[in-house]
Design an enzyme around this catalytic site. Structure first.
Site, PDB file in Angstrom:
ATOM      1  N   GLU A  58     -29.289  71.589  18.850  1.00 36.43           N
ATOM      2  CA  GLU A  58     -30.538  70.958  18.391  1.00 36.43           C
ATOM      3  C   GLU A  58     -30.407  69.441  18.435  1.00 36.43           C
ATOM      4  O   GLU A  58     -31.338  68.731  18.823  1.00 36.43           O
ATOM      5  CB  GLU A  58     -30.890  71.421  16.976  1.00 36.43           C
ATOM      6  CG  GLU A  58     -32.201  70.857  16.461  1.00 36.43           C
ATOM      7  CD  GLU A  58     -33.403  71.314  17.260  1.00 36.43           C
ATOM      8  OE1 GLU A  58     -34.188  70.446  17.703  1.00 36.43           O
ATOM      9  OE2 GLU A  58     -33.573  72.525  17.468  1.00 36.43           O
ATOM     10  N   GLU A  65     -34.813  64.513  24.164  1.00 33.77           N
ATOM     11  CA  GLU A  65     -36.208  64.137  23.940  1.00 33.77           C
ATOM     12  C   GLU A  65     -36.348  62.638  23.714  1.00 33.77           C
ATOM     13  O   GLU A  65     -37.264  62.005  24.257  1.00 33.77           O
ATOM     14  CB  GLU A  65     -36.784  64.910  22.760  1.00 33.77           C
ATOM     15  CG  GLU A  65     -36.941  66.392  23.050  1.00 33.77           C
ATOM     16  CD  GLU A  65     -37.391  67.196  21.844  1.00 33.77           C
ATOM     17  OE1 GLU A  65     -37.452  66.639  20.722  1.00 33.77           O
ATOM     18  OE2 GLU A  65     -37.671  68.395  22.021  1.00 33.77           O
TER      19      GLU A  65
END
Length: 110
Positions: A58, A65
């Site tokens: 994650e 991102e």
């Protein structure tokens, strides 16, 4: 010491992400279910390893991102695919966590 400081900075950033908080809440919920059904130590150890890998992936997904958003603020196919691949990696680990937890609960109950 510097690496620890950087890691804690990463943890602080991860904690601002709703996906990380949801995954952390799910991890706690799974551990509580294990306690309720009397799961063995292997269930706890296996889930702990999977949780840590999930948190790590994650964090990498969030890094992807951030980099894509910074280097390519306009919508691009490459940026979308990079984000989608990161999301898929997290999804795979969430499925692995779910399958393992289901197996651990099943084993504890039967």
């Amino acid at each position: 010491f510097a690496a620890t400081r950087y890691s804690l900075g990463g943890l602080r950033k991860a904690a601002t992400e709703s996906a990380f908080r949801q995954e952390l809440a799910a991890a706690i919920a799974i551990l509580l279910v294990y306690a309720a059904v009397g799961a063995d130590w292997f269930a706890y150890a296996g889930s702990l390893c999977l949780f840590l890998i999930t948190f790590a992936i994650e964090a990498i997904n969030t890094a992807i991102e951030l980099v894509v958003d910074r280097t390519s603020p306009e919508i691009s196919q490459y940026g979308k695919e990079a984000k989608d691949l990161g999301s898929f990696a997290v999804f795979c680990l969430l499925v692995a966590n779910g399958v393992f937890a289901a197996w651990a609960v099943w084993t504890a109950l039967w």
